[in-house]
Design a protein around this motif. Structure first.
Motif, PDB file in Angstrom:
ATOM      1  N   ILE A  52      -0.643  -4.088  -7.979  1.00 44.39           N
ATOM      2  CA  ILE A  52      -0.412  -3.158  -6.865  1.00 44.39           C
ATOM      3  C   ILE A  52      -1.783  -2.718  -6.371  1.00 44.39           C
ATOM      4  O   ILE A  52      -2.670  -2.440  -7.181  1.00 44.39           O
ATOM      5  N   HIS A  93      -5.903   0.900  -8.043  1.00 47.96           N
ATOM      6  CA  HIS A  93      -5.374  -0.458  -8.039  1.00 47.96           C
ATOM      7  C   HIS A  93      -4.855  -0.741  -9.453  1.00 47.96           C
ATOM      8  O   HIS A  93      -5.596  -0.564 -10.421  1.00 47.96           O
ATOM      9  N   VAL A 111       4.859   5.270  -6.920  1.00 46.32           N
ATOM     10  CA  VAL A 111       4.484   4.318  -7.967  1.00 46.32           C
ATOM     11  C   VAL A 111       4.327   5.033  -9.298  1.00 46.32           C
ATOM     12  O   VAL A 111       3.759   6.112  -9.361  1.00 46.32           O
ATOM     13  N   LYS A 144       0.850  -1.180   0.000  1.00 45.65           N
ATOM     14  CA  LYS A 144       0.000   0.000   0.000  1.00 45.65           C
ATOM     15  C   LYS A 144       0.890   1.237   0.000  1.00 45.65           C
ATOM     16  O   LYS A 144       1.633   1.456   0.940  1.00 45.65           O
ATOM     17  N   VAL A 145       0.815   1.994  -1.037  1.00 49.54           N
ATOM     18  CA  VAL A 145       1.749   3.104  -1.203  1.00 49.54           C
ATOM     19  C   VAL A 145       1.016   4.336  -1.717  1.00 49.54           C
ATOM     20  O   VAL A 145      -0.102   4.253  -2.190  1.00 49.54           O
ATOM     21  N   SER A 146       1.687   5.473  -1.627  1.00 47.54           N
ATOM     22  CA  SER A 146       1.114   6.685  -2.209  1.00 47.54           C
ATOM     23  C   SER A 146       1.521   6.757  -3.673  1.00 47.54           C
ATOM     24  O   SER A 146       2.438   6.072  -4.115  1.00 47.54           O
ATOM     25  N   LEU A 147       0.838   7.599  -4.418  1.00 47.93           N
ATOM     26  CA  LEU A 147       1.097   7.704  -5.855  1.00 47.93           C
ATOM     27  C   LEU A 147       2.524   8.181  -6.132  1.00 47.93           C
ATOM     28  O   LEU A 147       3.077   7.882  -7.176  1.00 47.93           O
ATOM     29  N   VAL A 191      -3.073   2.386  -3.981  1.00 46.16           N
ATOM     30  CA  VAL A 191      -2.289   3.590  -4.269  1.00 46.16           C
ATOM     31  C   VAL A 191      -3.258   4.769  -4.134  1.00 46.16           C
ATOM     32  O   VAL A 191      -4.361   4.722  -4.662  1.00 46.16           O
ATOM     33  N   ARG A 192      -2.863   5.813  -3.423  1.00 45.22           N
ATOM     34  CA  ARG A 192      -3.773   6.937  -3.185  1.00 45.22           C
ATOM     35  C   ARG A 192      -3.296   8.204  -3.863  1.00 45.22           C
ATOM     36  O   ARG A 192      -2.113   8.537  -3.837  1.00 45.22           O
ATOM     37  N   LYS A 193      -4.263   8.897  -4.474  1.00 46.60           N
ATOM     38  CA  LYS A 193      -4.015  10.244  -4.970  1.00 46.60           C
ATOM     39  C   LYS A 193      -5.182  11.089  -4.487  1.00 46.60           C
ATOM     40  O   LYS A 193      -6.282  11.003  -5.022  1.00 46.60           O
TER      41      LYS A 193
END
Length: 202
Positions: A167, A178, A61, A55-58, A170-172
């Motif tokens: 993945i 996803h 990635v 789980k990562v931020s934009l 991922v948050r923006k």
């Protein structure tokens, strides 16, 4: 007279005992349910030790040019979930390549294809991998009305319409992304993509 009263009292007593037993069984069952869920969750974490690391931020990635294009089409201040095809999936399934598909003479066609894919792939709510339990299947309509069937794999990755994610989470801003190894599309759109390929080959 006494015999009748004894029989009536016996029936009432047996009925009362049965009701009390049923009530006790119901209470014990209800009290046991949270324990069962906790055990399942613990089991899930034993099987899935690397879920949280994915789980990562934009910022960490790269979604690729087409993935970024998809995410930028959505309003950043509203909750959306989007299943973005990987760069490889765009190339393999839609034959979109950064070098030629984004040139000025093909940009409008590429933009139309990507926005159509977005319609099939976006849900107007935030849906992280944590909201889907292992072993259950949830269904949501995409923004274009196309049904999405989402499940969680044993390693915590989401599977949507049989396409596995690479993945998750991922948050923006308000958008949850996803990245999936494929393209979500209906039969008509898939057919038009295939017919475009045959024309190109001719």
């Amino acid at each position: 007279m006494r015999k009748r009263q004894i029989v009536k009292h016996s029936i009432a007593l047996v009925t009362m005992l049965v009701c009390v037993c049923c009530l006790l069984i119901l209470i014990v069952t209800v009290l046991k349910l949270p324990d069962a869920q906790t055990k399942n969750n613990e089991m899930g974490f034993q099987f899935n030790p690397k879920i949280r690391s994915r789980k990562v931020s934009l910022q960490g990635v790269s979604l690729g040019k087409f993935g970024e294009m998809m995410v930028d089409m959505l309003p950043q201040d509203l909750a959306f979930t989007v299943f973005v095809p990987s760069e490889e999936a765009f190339k393999r399934d839609l034959h979109l390549r950064v070098n030629d598909s984004l040139k000025s003479d093909r940009f409008n066609d590429t933009y139309a294809i990507v926005s159509r894919v977005l319609g099939f792939s976006a849900v107007s709510r935030a849906l992280s991998s944590d909201t889907v339990r292992f072993g259950e299947l949830v269904s949501y309509d995409s923004v274009s009305g196309f049904p999405l069937y989402i499940a969680k794999d044993i390693d915590g990755m989401l599977v949507v319409n049989r396409i596995r994610s690479e993945i998750v989470d991922v948050r923006k801003k308000e958008i949850v992304v996803h990245v999936i190894d494929g393209v979500i599309m209906d039969a008509d759109f898939e057919q038009s993509v295939l017919s475009d390929d045959t024309e190109e080959e001719d």
